[in-house]
Each structure stands twice: as C-alpha cells, then as structure tokens.
Write an enzyme that holds these catalytic residues in place. Structure first.
Site, short mmCIF file in Angstrom:
data_model
loop_
_atom_site.label_atom_id
_atom_site.label_comp_id
_atom_site.label_asym_id
_atom_site.label_seq_id
_atom_site.Cartn_x
_atom_site.Cartn_y
_atom_site.Cartn_z
N ARG A 410 76.10 -6.08 41.01
CA ARG A 410 75.93 -4.67 40.77
C ARG A 410 75.00 -4.68 39.31
O ARG A 410 74.95 -5.61 38.63
CB ARG A 410 77.38 -4.16 39.91
CG ARG A 410 78.31 -4.09 40.75
CD ARG A 410 79.66 -3.69 40.01
NE ARG A 410 81.02 -3.82 41.05
CZ ARG A 410 81.35 -3.15 41.83
NH1 ARG A 410 80.54 -2.17 42.56
NH2 ARG A 410 82.16 -3.43 42.57
N ARG A 440 81.74 -2.89 46.26
CA ARG A 440 82.31 -1.60 46.65
C ARG A 440 81.80 -0.48 45.70
O ARG A 440 81.86 -0.56 44.53
CB ARG A 440 83.74 -1.79 46.60
CG ARG A 440 84.80 -0.66 47.06
CD ARG A 440 86.04 -1.03 46.71
NE ARG A 440 86.20 -1.62 48.16
CZ ARG A 440 87.58 -2.60 47.93
NH1 ARG A 440 88.11 -2.75 47.01
NH2 ARG A 440 87.61 -3.16 49.09
N HIS A 470 79.62 -13.00 45.73
CA HIS A 470 80.04 -12.65 44.08
C HIS A 470 79.65 -13.64 43.01
O HIS A 470 79.89 -13.20 41.75
CB HIS A 470 81.58 -12.43 44.12
CG HIS A 470 82.29 -11.70 43.27
ND1 HIS A 470 83.14 -12.15 41.81
CD2 HIS A 470 82.23 -10.22 42.81
CE1 HIS A 470 83.31 -10.99 41.15
NE2 HIS A 470 82.85 -10.05 41.58
N ARG A 599 94.70 -9.94 32.65
CA ARG A 599 94.32 -8.26 32.24
C ARG A 599 95.13 -7.50 33.30
O ARG A 599 95.81 -6.61 32.89
CB ARG A 599 92.86 -8.08 32.40
CG ARG A 599 92.42 -6.50 31.80
CD ARG A 599 91.20 -6.24 32.26
NE ARG A 599 90.88 -5.88 33.77
CZ ARG A 599 89.93 -5.90 34.43
NH1 ARG A 599 88.96 -6.70 33.76
NH2 ARG A 599 90.04 -5.75 35.62
N HIS A 627 86.98 -9.61 30.94
CA HIS A 627 86.68 -9.64 32.18
C HIS A 627 86.17 -11.15 32.51
O HIS A 627 85.97 -11.52 33.72
CB HIS A 627 85.16 -8.81 32.38
CG HIS A 627 84.64 -8.62 33.84
ND1 HIS A 627 83.58 -9.36 34.16
CD2 HIS A 627 85.16 -8.00 35.07
CE1 HIS A 627 83.29 -9.12 35.47
NE2 HIS A 627 84.31 -8.48 35.95
#
Length: 723
Positions: A410, A440, A470, A599, A627
């Site tokens: 992304r 996605r 990824h 998280r 993250h």
C-alpha cells in the site's frame, strides 16, 4: 525506569534469581495440566474482532479525549464493522450456503459463529448510535458544532436548502419507480438509498406505490450552512436530510407518503483463480467491478421503517431478518468523519507534534555514508518517515547507484517513494517493483501503480502465485570503488507516508552484508524461479518463519523446565494460529512468563490454571494505531529480538511472503526493547487486559499512582516538538 526494575518486571524476580523458576513452585504441582488443543481453550476469531471494535468505540465514550477525536473513533468503529461484514461475515455466509460445517479452533461451526456474531453485532450497533445521539451530539452542541435534522432547520436555512437541492442535488438524482417494467434496481455496496411509498397516478396512469432513489456517491454527505444563516460556529446538515425533505420533486403530481433511507453491505472479497489466468492484472481489473455487487450480507434501515417495507427489502436482497439492522440515525455513520477536516478547531483535536529524527541522520545527511557507520532505527510516527523517503530519493539520484528493488503493498496516492522509483527508471537505473495487486481494497490503486511503473521501463512483477507479498523491504545496490555494496530498508509497516503518521511501526536502515545478501536472495526468489535460498539472518514465510518461532518458544519452554530463566514478550496485531497458541500454552505450563501485546484479534485464553496462568494478554488502543510486530526471547541471556511484517495468523505464516528480521546491533536492540516492550508492558492508561472468559478489562493506575501511556511517553521522548 531502573534497568533492575524492568528485569524484575520481565522475569518476576531480581536479576540474580536466574535459577528461581515458577515451574518448580509447590503450587504448580497441585494444578491439573490441561490439554492445549482443547477447543474450549480458544476464543472465536470473529468475536475477538468485535471485542476489539468495542475497545475502539470505548475511545468515543472517553470524555477525557478531545471531542473530534472521539467522533473519529466512532467513525473508525463503523468502517471496521463494514469491512468485517464485507469479508468475515460474508465468508461465514458462504460456508453456510455450501453446507460447510468444519468447526473453528474454538469448536464452533460457521452457523454457530454467525449466530453469535449477529447477537453481538446488533448490541454493538445500538451502542454506536446511543453514543452518537446521547453523548457526542450534545457535547458537539456545547462546543458550537451541530448536525441539524430536517425539523431543526431555521426558516432561512430551509429556504437555502431548497436552492441548494434544486441547484446541486436534483439534477443528478434518478427516481426509479417499481413496477413490472421497472424491477428493483441493482444497489451499489454501502451506497445511500431511499425507498419511498407513493400515492396517486403518474402521467401514464400508473399507480405504482413504491420507488427507489439512489444518492450518487459524488455528492457530499455533509453540507455546511453559510455563516450568515448558521446559528452556531459550525453548522451542518446531512445529504440524506436534504433529499428526504425534497424528494417529492422527483414525482410531480404524486404524493410521497413516506421515505426511508437504507444501505446494503455486500461481499467485498475478490475471487481470481490465479492458476487459471494468464494475466493477474487484467483478471483483477475485471473482478473489481463485481465487488460492488456481490452477495448481500447486511441491510441497514432507519429505525422507524415499517415491517412491510424492510421485509420487502430483505426479500429483494435474499436476506433473513437476522441480517437486518434498524438504526437510530443516518445509515452510514462513517460519513460524519468528514467533520474532522471540515471543522478547524485544534482545541478539539489531539495536540500537534513534529516527528523527530535520529541524531545519526542530521538534515542533509548522506544516508549511504551514515549507514556505513552503523544501523539506524526509526520509530514511526514519533520519528519521521522522511529518512525512508530520502533513502529512495538519494538512491534514485545517485549516479553510483545501479539498482533499486522494492516491495509495494500500500503506497497511497501521490507517493514520493513511487515518484523516486519513476525517476530512477527514467534515468536508466535497474528498477524492480514487486507490486502486490491483491492488497485488499487497494487493488485499483495498485493496478494503476503497476501500469505507471511499467510505462517508464521498470520491471514490475506481482509476486508469487497463491501467496501475497506482504514483506516490506527495499534494496539499493551501489558501486563504491571496485565493490558493489548493498543497502536495505526493512520495515514493519507499509511504504505509505500517510499511515506512517498514524501507525506505530519500526524502520531499519542498514548496510549489513548478511541482511543485504538475504534481501537480494528474496528479490531473486520473487522475480524468478528456483529453489528456496538459505537465508543467513531473515526468517521467511511460508518457509522458515513459523517453525522458527515455534522452536524459539520451545527453547524458552525447555529452559523453564530446567529451572533456568526464561521469558517471551511479543507485540503484534493479531494472534490466531493454533500451533503457535499451543506452543505458548506449553511454555506457560512449563513456567515461562509470557507477555503478549495484541492490538486486535486474540484467540488465546490467558490466565487459565494449568494451561495459561503465566500468560498475560493486553491490548493498547490510543491515538495511534499499534502496528509494529516485535518478538523477544530471553535465549539464555542473548535476548533475541525480531521485527516483522507478519502477524501470528495462518495467512501470514502459510499464505504470504513475509519476513522477520533480527535486531543484532546492541544499541538498536536496547532501543527496540525499551520503546516497544518495556513501555507497553507498563502501560496502564490505554491498555486493556484480556480475561480468560474473553472479556477485556480496562487497566487503571494503582490508587494514588499516575497513569503510564506508552504513546505519550514516546511522543515526549522521540518527537521534535509536542504541543
């Protein structure tokens, strides 16, 4: 904090108590040892997500937070829930449709899980609207902010709305009467729609009693009143209210008896059989248009809609009443998120801050020279993402750089990183981009990105068939004298300058030869063919990451059984993979102290005597989205630390290309432990502790003690300026 205090916090005893193991205590002997594989010892992945979203919604209820931030958390909980229905609920519905009854790790069938999800989701949605109507709207009114309903407009505002509707809205609306010649229309996923009950006959003598009006997505959902007719500092109304008030103009000569807004959520997953297509990019292009018209999974209708109308809608979408959500307000609360940017009130938002920069990278620094002196760690968003952008920019402009290779998952719009890759390719450098087309909801953007890169001569590949790429890594090859030196960037987050300001992530910039060789081998694997190369430093999914982590957990287990000091601390977004959970259960049974900072999703049940009494699970929900993924193992005093792009989930271990990279530099390792483990284990201001029954309980400071927030501490320590 004194290092000895942290050692006691980590190990449950002073640093000198190396042979004092919980596994040998007298109390442990009388506790029955439970089976780590028993389904009763696992929490539902879907219900765990809803529990996480409840923690997000709790931020909206927290009166100590700035008001517009509370509203933002409410809207985030809405977008989270939308995606949950588009992907997870849609997946459960498909399993039920095909009569699949395989039980999850928690022992539930898909039908049982969907029933539990529906019950919890209905309660959650009711609470969302209660928070909006009873807490946030009154608080906004007190601060000079208002979103007015139709009945709350002043006469001057009502006249202005008439002009606005006729000028901006009416020309782009299309009424759709429902009769044999006009069947129920295709409804776009998550779009704003109205179903109307009519009375009378039209010009052709038709007496149709139902019609549908769809609101084009290009129309703004929030409309601000001009200052001269506003009754407070910032006053808005919703497009749904404007259309509702004047929708009768679309049906001249007929009477609109009533109007109800509705929204349908559809299956948002894409299906492309990668083994059967010749060109993944073109196959995905064709599939994207279908996403907006997938199978319906949820219907939202305003609460005052009568049963005969919502039953008619359910029938049109092939849904049962369990999929119906009657809401006390607008059917898409996420549209209120626009208020955050429209209202310029710094006093109602988090204090601004300027991200810091490590002293190793002063302004204007030659990054390659700096990295030859040693590794550099960046902790985002507390520290700037600019050095990562600058790393690629300098590589693109440096005549000594021969090649740049980067994974792109992304990137966001107008990415300076992409601009640098384009410049490098135009200048004749070897540029290779591994673009993950299947990220996605970013598929369209990534297709465009791949096309732009190909047009300037960059080599673009889409990774490995069947495995999402990824991993976050960049490789720069630079000629230095008679040698070629490799420089790398490895990260836990995306190459996205926007999320780098909102997500906590680590970046490692390095000229380490082993890392450079490993990253080179990985790019060769992603772009070419051949057997898996043995990596010197990196752990890689789907090959070595899972089994290496299980082995590291097992090593701590054996140490505890031998009466020696052991310790595991892991920070991640999600923990769902059963074999990893079983390994952690065995570690706890042996007496290993385990802290898990998770998280979101967590399927492990902590605190069960004889199984997981030595495991603590906490979730941090605060200003920034947690993250980064960090794994710590005591390892007989070696203190092994890995940073990773991968959560501990089936998909990350077995269906993705992921990496975990070691932190070997003592200074960098110390910083990672201090900043992402020590502070988060201590946090009692933004943390929630998971109980063995699956309920999260908000942590609080001891009476008389001060709350400790990891994020606020890092802002104070690492940012350049925090007001």
């Amino acid at each position: 904090m004194d290092p000895h205090d942290f050692d006691e916090l980590l190990f449950g005893g002073p640093a000198s108590a190396g042979d004092d193991s919980p596994a040998l205590s007298a109390d442990r002997a009388v506790v029955p040892v439970l089976d780590p594989k028993n389904p009763q010892h696992y929490l539902s992945r879907e219900l765990s997500f809803l529990a996480f979203n409840e923690r997000v919604l709790a931020q909206a209820r927290d009166a100590s937070l700035p008001l517009l931030e509370r509203l933002r958390f409410l809207t985030i909980s809405c977008t989270n829930l939308d995606e949950f229905f588009e992907i997870r609920v849609a997946g459960l519905s498909q399993q039920i449709h095909y009569n699949l009854t395989k039980r999850g790790s928690d022992g539930r069938t898909p039908a049982e899980t969907l029933a539990a999800v529906g019950e919890q989701a209905h309660r959650f949605v009711a609470e969302q609207y209660r928070v909006l109507n009873e807490e946030l709207m009154p608080a906004m009114e007190r601060q000079g902010l208002a979103v007015r309903k139709r009945g709350e407009w002043t006469p001057a505002q009502a006249r202005w709305i008439v002009e606005f509707f006729e000028r901006e809205v009416l020309p782009v609306l299309t009424p759709l009467g429902l009769d044999p010649a006009h069947p129920f229309p295709r409804i776009l996923n998550k779009s704003l729609n109205f179903i109307l009950q009519l009375e009378g006959k039209d010009a052709f003598g038709r007496a149709t009693d139902l019609a549908v009006v769809q609101a084009p997505r290009l129309l703004p959902r929030l409309i601000e009143f001009p200052p001269e007719i506003a009754t407070c500092q910032h006053e808005f109304t919703l497009l749904s209210s404007v259309i509702h008030a004047h929708v009768g103009q679309l049906f001249p000569g007929m009477k609109v008896k009533e109007c109800w807004q509705f929204r349908v959520t559809r299956n948002g997953d894409l299906f492309v059989d990668e083994e059967e297509v010749d060109d993944l990019l073109h196959a995905l292009k064709g599939e994207l248009s279908r996403r907006n018209y997938g199978d319906a999974v949820r219907l939202e209708v305003v609460a005052y809609c009568p049963a005969e109308i919502y039953e008619f809608l359910l029938e049109q979408f092939g849904l049962t009443k369990e999929a119906l959500y009657l809401v006390n307000g607008p059917v898409n609360l996420n549209r209120l998120s626009a208020l955050y940017d429209l209202v310029r009130r710094p006093d109602l938002k988090y204090p601004a801050f300027l991200p810091g920069t490590p002293k190793e990278l002063p302004p204007g620094a030659d990054l390659f020279e700096a990295l030859r002196k040693g590794d550099v760690l960046l902790h985002h968003p507390f520290q700037s993402f600019t050095p990562v952008v600058e790393f690629v920019r300098q590589a693109a402009q440096d005549p000594q750089v021969l090649a740049i290779k980067q994974t792109l998952y992304r990137t966001g719009n107008n990415s300076p990183l992409v601009d640098s890759l384009l410049d490098a390719a135009r200048s004749g450098k070897e540029v290779t981009a591994v673009v993950e087309l299947r990220a996605r909801f970013d598929e369209a953007a990534n297709i465009e990105l791949a096309t732009r890169l190909q047009e300037v001569g960059a080599k673009v590949v889409y990774g490995i068939v069947g495995y999402k790429t990824h991993a976050k890594m960049t490789l720069v090859v630079r000629r230095e004298g008679t040698l070629l030196r490799r420089y790398v960037h490895l990260g836990t987050g995306n190459y996205h300058t926007g999320t780098a300001r909102a997500y906590t992530d680590f970046s490692l910039l390095s000229a380490n030869e082993k890392l450079g060789q490993d990253v080179h081998n990985l790019f060769t694997q992603l772009t070419g063919l051949g057997r898996v190369s043995k990596l010197q430093s990196l752990l890689q999914a789907p090959f070595t990451l899972h089994k290496s982590l299980v082995a590291l957990i097992e090593q701590e287990t054996q140490e505890a059984r031998a009466g020696r000091r052991s310790r595991i601390i892991v920070k991640m977004n999600s923990l769902t993979e059963p074999k990893i959970i079983q390994a952690l259960y065995r570690a706890s049974q042996a007496g290993v102290p385990v802290d898990l900072i998770v998280r979101g999703l967590c399927c492990l049940r902590p605190g069960i005597p004889g199984l997981s009494e030595n495991i603590r699970v906490r979730s941090i929900v605060g200003r920034f989205l947690e993250h980064h993924r960090v794994s710590y193992f005591y390892a007989r005093g070696q203190e092994l630390v890995y940073l990773s792009s991968a959560d501990w989930m089936d998909r990350n271990f077995f269906r993705r290309v992921e990496i975990a990279f070691p932190v070997d530099d003592p200074k960098v390792k110390s910083a990672v432990i201090a900043q992402s483990l020590e502070l988060y284990v201590e946090d009692n201001a933004q943390s929630w502790s998971l109980q063995s029954d699956g309920v999260y309980r908000r942590d609080h400071a001891d009476p008389g003690g001060r709350g400790k927030s990891a994020q606020q501490t890092l802002l104070a320590r690492l940012s350049e300026r925090w007001s």
